[in-house]
Design an enzyme around this catalytic site. Structure first.
Site, short mmCIF file in Angstrom:
data_model
loop_
_atom_site.label_atom_id
_atom_site.label_comp_id
_atom_site.label_asym_id
_atom_site.label_seq_id
_atom_site.Cartn_x
_atom_site.Cartn_y
_atom_site.Cartn_z
N HIS A 77 5.80 0.95 -8.20
CA HIS A 77 7.20 1.20 -8.54
C HIS A 77 7.32 1.11 -10.06
O HIS A 77 6.90 0.12 -10.67
CB HIS A 77 8.11 0.17 -7.87
N HIS A 128 2.20 6.04 -3.62
CA HIS A 128 1.54 5.22 -2.60
C HIS A 128 0.17 5.83 -2.31
O HIS A 128 0.01 7.05 -2.31
CB HIS A 128 2.38 5.20 -1.32
N ASN A 134 -3.52 4.84 0.17
CA ASN A 134 -4.38 3.92 0.90
C ASN A 134 -5.51 4.69 1.57
O ASN A 134 -5.34 5.86 1.94
CB ASN A 134 -3.61 3.07 1.92
N THR A 135 -6.65 4.05 1.69
CA THR A 135 -7.73 4.58 2.52
C THR A 135 -8.33 3.40 3.27
O THR A 135 -8.35 2.27 2.77
CB THR A 135 -8.83 5.29 1.70
N ARG A 136 -8.86 3.65 4.45
CA ARG A 136 -9.32 2.55 5.29
C ARG A 136 -10.33 3.03 6.32
O ARG A 136 -10.39 4.21 6.67
CB ARG A 136 -8.13 1.92 6.02
N HIS A 168 -0.11 18.03 -5.80
CA HIS A 168 -0.69 18.72 -4.65
C HIS A 168 -1.93 19.51 -5.04
O HIS A 168 -2.92 19.54 -4.28
CB HIS A 168 0.34 19.66 -4.03
N GLY A 202 -1.66 -10.84 11.89
CA GLY A 202 -1.65 -12.12 11.19
C GLY A 202 -2.18 -12.10 9.79
O GLY A 202 -2.54 -13.15 9.24
#
Length: 296
Positions: A122, A132, A134-136, A166, A279
């Protein structure tokens, strides 16, 4: 490919950590180089780094990660770059969610392992877009997959910025197949849509989930290029817009748009729900929330 995939897990976790290190260094360099324009007279921001931990219901180790957050910088108002590697046994709610997505064998063996990087920025200047990424990688005894992407969230839109974002992503993804970028771009448009507002969260980007083509190396390479595309897609926009003057009306537009961002992440985002359900450290999971927002 079956089994525990020890080598593949290690390679993925190492990559996410290396990407984190590069991004943190680049963002601090942006703070250092901001010597002209709004807030340039302020001190450059720095990341505060802390370890996150997770324990199983029986108190045993269940992994953790690294949370890096910068607040009150002269370019970044709040940015978090988190990496994690967690493991253990999925709870009942998470098991049901995985089974509903078609993951095989969850009821019989609910063990899991997951690692990834998650970033939300931000910005101070309303002309600089929020972003934003993310990779996982996720593993269970019955399946493995990759996910992630990045999307741009400007409160004041510039068509040329959207086009650059883009186009850069497309350039990094095209070597993986001409159909990849259009598919992931459309997926992002669908995923980051806010039904109760009947509008998109931002101007889109790329997104994928449950990526398992059967070729782990190919899917990992695609995931890496999603990560590699991020800085070239975003940093030039920061450098261009951070010097623009802004007023309180611009800031008001930004705060209202941040309210939209917060609504999406709390109501719809799959990663937020999974992190809280398993958790993981709540501060790390909710790192994506803006420091200030406004609803009208």
């Amino acid at each position: 490919m079956s089994g525990d995939m020890i080598e593949e897990k290690a390679r993925a976790a190492e990559w996410f950590r290396a990407l984190r290190d590069e991004i943190v260094a680049t963002f601090e360099a942006l703070e250092d180089s901001h010597d002209d324009g709004p807030l340039s007279e302020s001190a450059p921001g720095r990341f505060e780094v802390s370890e996150t931990t997770r324990t199983s219901d029986d108190g045993s180790d269940a992994g953790g990660g690294l949370m890096s957050v910068m607040r009150g910088g002269r370019v970044f108002e709040k940015v978090g770059v988190n990496v994690s590697e967690v493991y253990g046994t999925l709870g009942e709610a998470a098991q049901k969610a995985m089974a509903a997505r078609g993951v095989p064998g969850i009821a019989e063996n609910p063990r899991f392992w997951a690692s990834g990087i998650s970033l939300v920025a931000h910005m101070q200047n309303p002309h600089v877009p929020a972003v934003h990424m993310n990779t996982r990688m996720f593993w269970t005894p019955g399946a493995w997959w990759f996910g992630g992407g990045s999307d741009l969230n400007p409160c004041i839109q510039y068509d040329e910025d959207t086009a650059h974002f883009h186009a850069t992503q497309k350039a990094y993804l095209d070597p993986h197949g001409a159909d990849i970028h259009p598919h992931l771009k459309e997926w992002a448009d669908e995923y980051f849509y806010i039904p109760h507002r009947k509008r998109a969260r931002g101007v889109g980007g790329i997104f994928m989930d449950d990526r398992n083509s059967g070729d782990w190396a190919a899917d990992f390479a695609l995931t890496q290029d999603i990560g590699r595309a991020f800085l070239p897609a975003f940093v030039p926009l920061v450098e261009k817009r951070r010097v623009q003057d802004w007023n309180e009306a611009d800031k008001d537009v930004q705060l209202v748009h941040r309210g939209l961002y917060a609504e999406y992440n709390l109501v719809y985002d799959r990663g937020t729900r999974f992190g809280l359900a398993t958790g993981h450290d709540a501060n790390a999971v909710l790192m994506s929330l803006p420091p200030l927002a406004k609803w009208i």
